[in-house]
Design a protein around this motif. Sequence first.
Motif, PDB file in Angstrom:
ATOM      1  N   PHE A 273     -23.402 -17.000 -16.078  1.00  0.00           N
ATOM      2  CA  PHE A 273     -22.202 -16.740 -16.869  1.00  0.00           C
ATOM      3  C   PHE A 273     -22.525 -15.780 -18.012  1.00  0.00           C
ATOM      4  O   PHE A 273     -21.771 -14.839 -18.287  1.00  0.00           O
ATOM      5  N   ASP A 274     -23.637 -15.986 -18.671  1.00  0.00           N
ATOM      6  CA  ASP A 274     -24.010 -15.179 -19.828  1.00  0.00           C
ATOM      7  C   ASP A 274     -24.179 -13.712 -19.446  1.00  0.00           C
ATOM      8  O   ASP A 274     -23.709 -12.805 -20.150  1.00  0.00           O
ATOM      9  N   LEU A 275     -24.843 -13.478 -18.318  1.00  0.00           N
ATOM     10  CA  LEU A 275     -25.045 -12.097 -17.871  1.00  0.00           C
ATOM     11  C   LEU A 275     -23.729 -11.419 -17.533  1.00  0.00           C
ATOM     12  O   LEU A 275     -23.518 -10.239 -17.840  1.00  0.00           O
ATOM     13  N   VAL A 296     -17.877 -25.948 -13.160  1.00  0.00           N
ATOM     14  CA  VAL A 296     -19.183 -26.319 -12.602  1.00  0.00           C
ATOM     15  C   VAL A 296     -19.302 -27.833 -12.504  1.00  0.00           C
ATOM     16  O   VAL A 296     -19.766 -28.379 -11.493  1.00  0.00           O
ATOM     17  N   ALA A 297     -18.870 -28.540 -13.546  1.00  0.00           N
ATOM     18  CA  ALA A 297     -18.922 -30.001 -13.528  1.00  0.00           C
ATOM     19  C   ALA A 297     -18.048 -30.567 -12.422  1.00  0.00           C
ATOM     20  O   ALA A 297     -18.422 -31.525 -11.741  1.00  0.00           O
ATOM     21  N   GLU A 298     -16.885 -29.971 -12.224  1.00  0.00           N
ATOM     22  CA  GLU A 298     -15.992 -30.443 -11.161  1.00  0.00           C
ATOM     23  C   GLU A 298     -16.633 -30.223  -9.794  1.00  0.00           C
ATOM     24  O   GLU A 298     -16.535 -31.096  -8.908  1.00  0.00           O
ATOM     25  N   ALA A 299     -17.299 -29.093  -9.596  1.00  0.00           N
ATOM     26  CA  ALA A 299     -17.973 -28.849  -8.321  1.00  0.00           C
ATOM     27  C   ALA A 299     -19.055 -29.893  -8.074  1.00  0.00           C
ATOM     28  O   ALA A 299     -19.262 -30.344  -6.939  1.00  0.00           O
ATOM     29  N   GLU A 398     -16.614 -18.067  -7.680  1.00  0.00           N
ATOM     30  CA  GLU A 398     -17.122 -19.193  -6.900  1.00  0.00           C
ATOM     31  C   GLU A 398     -18.615 -19.034  -6.615  1.00  0.00           C
ATOM     32  O   GLU A 398     -19.366 -20.018  -6.634  1.00  0.00           O
ATOM     33  N   GLN A 399     -19.037 -17.800  -6.373  1.00  0.00           N
ATOM     34  CA  GLN A 399     -20.463 -17.563  -6.135  1.00  0.00           C
ATOM     35  C   GLN A 399     -21.265 -17.820  -7.414  1.00  0.00           C
ATOM     36  O   GLN A 399     -22.388 -18.349  -7.365  1.00  0.00           O
ATOM     37  N   MET A 400     -20.689 -17.492  -8.553  1.00  0.00           N
ATOM     38  CA  MET A 400     -21.354 -17.760  -9.828  1.00  0.00           C
ATOM     39  C   MET A 400     -21.559 -19.262 -10.024  1.00  0.00           C
ATOM     40  O   MET A 400     -22.612 -19.696 -10.520  1.00  0.00           O
ATOM     41  N   THR A 404     -25.191 -21.082 -10.140  1.00  0.00           N
ATOM     42  CA  THR A 404     -25.515 -21.920 -11.299  1.00  0.00           C
ATOM     43  C   THR A 404     -26.023 -23.285 -10.857  1.00  0.00           C
ATOM     44  O   THR A 404     -27.045 -23.777 -11.345  1.00  0.00           O
ATOM     45  N   LEU A 405     -25.319 -23.901  -9.919  1.00  0.00           N
ATOM     46  CA  LEU A 405     -25.725 -25.222  -9.447  1.00  0.00           C
ATOM     47  C   LEU A 405     -27.040 -25.170  -8.679  1.00  0.00           C
ATOM     48  O   LEU A 405     -27.804 -26.146  -8.666  1.00  0.00           O
TER      49      LEU A 405
END
Length: 429
Positions: A273-275, A296-299, A398-400, A404-405
């Motif tokens: 996200f930062d990038l 992200v938490a929901e995923a 979605e790919q981000m 991340t996960l």
Amino acid sequence: MSQQHDDSPVVPQNSRINRILLTYGELALKGRNLKDFKKRLRENINLHLAFAGPGWSAHWRHKRLFVEVPEDGQSRLAEVLQTLEQVAGLARIQPAIWTATPEGPRREHLEAIQAQVLDLAGVSHQAGQTFRVKVNRADKRFAIRSSELERELGGQIIQQTDWEKVSLNHADRSFHINLYPEGIYVFCERRPAMGGLPVGSGGRLMTMLSGGIDSPVAAWMMAKRGCPQDFIHFTATHQQQHDLEQNKVVEMARHLSHFTVRSRLYLVPYTHFDLAMLAAPSDYGVIMFRRFMARVAEALCAETGALALANGDSLGQVASQTLENMVSKSRAVTLPILRPLVGLDKQEIIDIARRIGTFDNAIRPYKDCCALIEQSPRTRSQHHRLEGEESNAFPEYEQMIRDTLADARRVDFQCGEAVEIASPDPLLR
């Protein structure tokens, strides 16, 4: 007027404490499913007691819940009492001298009752304090009336111990005698416990854990409502995922597992996200970041079975927690976001944090993720406006989330101890 101090800790090391009487509060309101709540409560107690050493276990007998104190357990009594205070669903904890009476309490037990009361009175005396005797004659077959027994025992305490003053309504210390058909409990300490409902009786949550004061309190409050929880924390660097002994959020999650029983902490770097934000800066950076964390938490909830998210938002406390921004964050996900602190002010939250033991760790220096994203967040946002900003900044959203996960690391805790470390998490493959 003196204040009543029945709940002040007194662990009479020289007495004959052989049973801890446990009482529940809110569970009493349950109907036909009460047995399920009671079963869950006993299981949680025994799981906590397993860490206190062999020989400690909770039992339901004669509609009463108690823990047997082993003969060699006096030295660990204070530790076990503190452990029991952290069990959601318990209302009071009463270390007692227990005498079994298979045929019911009789007048011939009076001498033993007197000796036990005098024993507790002797080890709990404090100069200048007042006392009273309270008798609960649940078994009416006991020949002596409650008021008569209270007067007789009170007189014995004044004659044979250092106690001098009685106060029937505002005593500093109360000596309790509970007469049940199966036996007699004598105790002088009634410790307040966590209250609420046993963990596991409510639905599972994914709690968003920061490095601050608020979110640990939110986690504790949801544990009190019976919700098992996993935690997700967003780290500023990958290094924070690996320096577990130095990461205060890891310590926070470990401490919270005293209340949540079993919890998994997911350490998730937000570098992807930062990038992306560096390439497309926005005035709504903080709000977009909070929406990203929620997504992200929901995923992750889809893998852990959590039914909702929870966080430490308090309405209006900071710019990102205005009602407009809360709504924008909620609309970013399909699962509900529970905010148990929403109506509390900061001092109320701090008071709870001190009481549950999370405050000192929370105020340690730490690079909070939101503070690093933006110093002056917008106080008002709209969902449709943010969707447009996000489409421009994150064409592969979605790919981000998946990337991340994929970098997440997991630490497992049970009753205040780290029990397993997994990286990468097999759930996230």
